[in-house]
Motif scaffolding. Sequence first.
Motif, PDB file in Angstrom:
ATOM      1  N   ALA A   1       0.835  -1.200   0.000  1.00  0.00           N
ATOM      2  CA  ALA A   1       0.000   0.000   0.000  1.00  0.00           C
ATOM      3  C   ALA A   1       0.869   1.249   0.000  1.00  0.00           C
ATOM      4  N   MET A   2       1.939   1.243   0.792  1.00  0.00           N
ATOM      5  CA  MET A   2       2.863   2.372   0.808  1.00  0.00           C
ATOM      6  C   MET A   2       3.494   2.572  -0.560  1.00  0.00           C
ATOM      7  N   THR A   3       3.949   1.488  -1.160  1.00  0.00           N
ATOM      8  CA  THR A   3       4.580   1.571  -2.473  1.00  0.00           C
ATOM      9  C   THR A   3       3.591   2.054  -3.524  1.00  0.00           C
ATOM     10  N   HIS A   4       2.352   1.587  -3.436  1.00  0.00           N
ATOM     11  CA  HIS A   4       1.297   2.009  -4.367  1.00  0.00           C
ATOM     12  C   HIS A   4       1.030   3.505  -4.233  1.00  0.00           C
ATOM     13  N   SER A   5       0.874   3.973  -3.017  1.00  0.00           N
ATOM     14  CA  SER A   5       0.618   5.398  -2.787  1.00  0.00           C
ATOM     15  C   SER A   5       1.766   6.235  -3.325  1.00  0.00           C
ATOM     16  N   PHE A   6       2.981   5.775  -3.083  1.00  0.00           N
ATOM     17  CA  PHE A   6       4.175   6.480  -3.528  1.00  0.00           C
ATOM     18  C   PHE A   6       4.231   6.554  -5.048  1.00  0.00           C
TER      19      PHE A   6
ATOM     20  N   THR B   1       1.898   9.181  -6.624  1.00  0.00           N
ATOM     21  CA  THR B   1       2.455  10.534  -6.562  1.00  0.00           C
ATOM     22  C   THR B   1       3.502  10.719  -7.655  1.00  0.00           C
ATOM     23  N   GLY B   2       4.348   9.725  -7.845  1.00  0.00           N
ATOM     24  CA  GLY B   2       5.374   9.813  -8.875  1.00  0.00           C
ATOM     25  C   GLY B   2       4.806   9.949 -10.264  1.00  0.00           C
ATOM     26  N   THR B   3       3.707   9.237 -10.535  1.00  0.00           N
ATOM     27  CA  THR B   3       3.064   9.315 -11.849  1.00  0.00           C
ATOM     28  C   THR B   3       2.563  10.728 -12.113  1.00  0.00           C
ATOM     29  N   GLU B   4       1.977  11.361 -11.100  1.00  0.00           N
ATOM     30  CA  GLU B   4       1.479  12.726 -11.267  1.00  0.00           C
ATOM     31  C   GLU B   4       2.616  13.709 -11.517  1.00  0.00           C
ATOM     32  N   LEU B   5       3.724  13.514 -10.848  1.00  0.00           N
ATOM     33  CA  LEU B   5       4.850  14.427 -10.992  1.00  0.00           C
ATOM     34  C   LEU B   5       5.489  14.350 -12.376  1.00  0.00           C
ATOM     35  N   GLU B   6       5.385  13.210 -13.017  1.00  0.00           N
ATOM     36  CA  GLU B   6       6.042  13.013 -14.304  1.00  0.00           C
ATOM     37  C   GLU B   6       5.243  13.551 -15.485  1.00  0.00           C
ATOM     38  N   LYS B   7       3.995  13.989 -15.248  1.00  0.00           N
ATOM     39  CA  LYS B   7       3.177  14.513 -16.336  1.00  0.00           C
ATOM     40  C   LYS B   7       3.797  15.778 -16.906  1.00  0.00           C
TER      41      LYS B   7
ATOM     42  N   GLU C   1      -5.555  14.219  -0.587  1.00  0.00           N
ATOM     43  CA  GLU C   1      -4.847  13.001  -0.974  1.00  0.00           C
ATOM     44  C   GLU C   1      -3.437  12.974  -0.403  1.00  0.00           C
ATOM     45  N   LEU C   2      -2.765  14.127  -0.430  1.00  0.00           N
ATOM     46  CA  LEU C   2      -1.405  14.173   0.112  1.00  0.00           C
ATOM     47  C   LEU C   2      -1.414  14.094   1.633  1.00  0.00           C
ATOM     48  N   ARG C   3      -2.468  14.595   2.269  1.00  0.00           N
ATOM     49  CA  ARG C   3      -2.590  14.422   3.722  1.00  0.00           C
ATOM     50  C   ARG C   3      -2.754  12.942   4.060  1.00  0.00           C
ATOM     51  N   GLN C   4      -3.481  12.217   3.215  1.00  0.00           N
ATOM     52  CA  GLN C   4      -3.591  10.764   3.419  1.00  0.00           C
ATOM     53  C   GLN C   4      -2.223  10.114   3.267  1.00  0.00           C
ATOM     54  N   ASP C   5      -1.470  10.523   2.245  1.00  0.00           N
ATOM     55  CA  ASP C   5      -0.122   9.992   2.068  1.00  0.00           C
ATOM     56  C   ASP C   5       0.739  10.267   3.290  1.00  0.00           C
ATOM     57  N   TRP C   6       0.598  11.452   3.842  1.00  0.00           N
ATOM     58  CA  TRP C   6       1.378  11.814   5.020  1.00  0.00           C
ATOM     59  C   TRP C   6       1.023  10.934   6.225  1.00  0.00           C
TER      60      TRP C   6
ATOM     61  N   TYR D   1      12.745   6.722   0.620  1.00  0.00           N
ATOM     62  CA  TYR D   1      13.507   7.969   0.686  1.00  0.00           C
ATOM     63  C   TYR D   1      14.532   8.041  -0.441  1.00  0.00           C
ATOM     64  N   ASP D   2      15.112   6.904  -0.794  1.00  0.00           N
ATOM     65  CA  ASP D   2      16.039   6.897  -1.934  1.00  0.00           C
ATOM     66  C   ASP D   2      15.323   7.348  -3.208  1.00  0.00           C
ATOM     67  N   GLN D   3      14.076   6.897  -3.384  1.00  0.00           N
ATOM     68  CA  GLN D   3      13.320   7.305  -4.565  1.00  0.00           C
ATOM     69  C   GLN D   3      12.961   8.790  -4.518  1.00  0.00           C
TER      70      GLN D   3
END
Length: 203
Positions: free
Chosen positions: A60-65, A68-74, A98-103, A127-129
Motif C-alpha cells: 500500500a505504501m509503495t502504491h501510494s508512492f 504521486t510519482g506518476t502525477e509528478l512526471e506529467k 490526498e497528500l494528507r492521506q499519504d502523510w 527515501y532513496d526514490q
Amino acid sequence: MTKAERTRETRVRILSAACEVIAEVGFEKIRMRMVAERAGVSTALLHYHFDTREKLFAEAMTHSFAQTGTELEKDAGSVPAAVILARILRALLPTDPELRQDWRLWQELWVRALRDETAQRLAVDLYDQLHDWVTGALRRGVDSGEFAPCDVDATSTLLLALCDGYGIRLMLADPRVGLDTAQASIWGTVARTLGVAPEFPAV
C-alpha cells in the motif's frame, strides 16, 4: 477485460482501500476485513493477494508512492526545471486531502520503522526514490543552465529534511506554520544556492 487485467484492477482497488483505511485508523488497528469491505471484495480474495497485514501495508505504501510519482512526471519534459522542482516540493507537503492521506501513511511507516527492520528498509528505499526525484530536477536545472552548479545530493537531502519538518507542523495544524510560509521558507533556503529568485514558482 482479460484475467490478468481483472487481477491487476482488483489489486489496485485493494491497495487504494488499504491506503484509505490505514490513514483513517492506523496500522495497529487495521483488520483485513476492514480493507476487504472498503474494496468491495471478500476476505478470502484479499488474503489470496496479501496473506499478511505487513505485506499489505508495504505494498500500500509503495502504491501510494507510485501514484504521486506518476502525477509528478506529467508533462515534465515541457516545463522549466524550477517548476518541476516546485511541483515535487509541493507534492512532498500535505497540500491537499490526498497528500494528507499519504502523510498519514508515512507517519505510520516512521513509527513501524523504529521497531521493525522490514519497515525500516522500506522507508529507506522510499527515501532513496524521493532523493532521486529531487536530484533529477536539480540536475536538469544545472545541466540546462537554469540553476547554478551545486552539490545536488546535499541540496536534495536538505530539501527533503525541510519538507519533512514543515510537513509535520502542517499536519499538526500548527498556527505558526501555514502552507505559504512553508513553501516560501523551503524555497528561500536553497534559492541562493540555485541562483534563482527567492519566490516560490507558480506551479
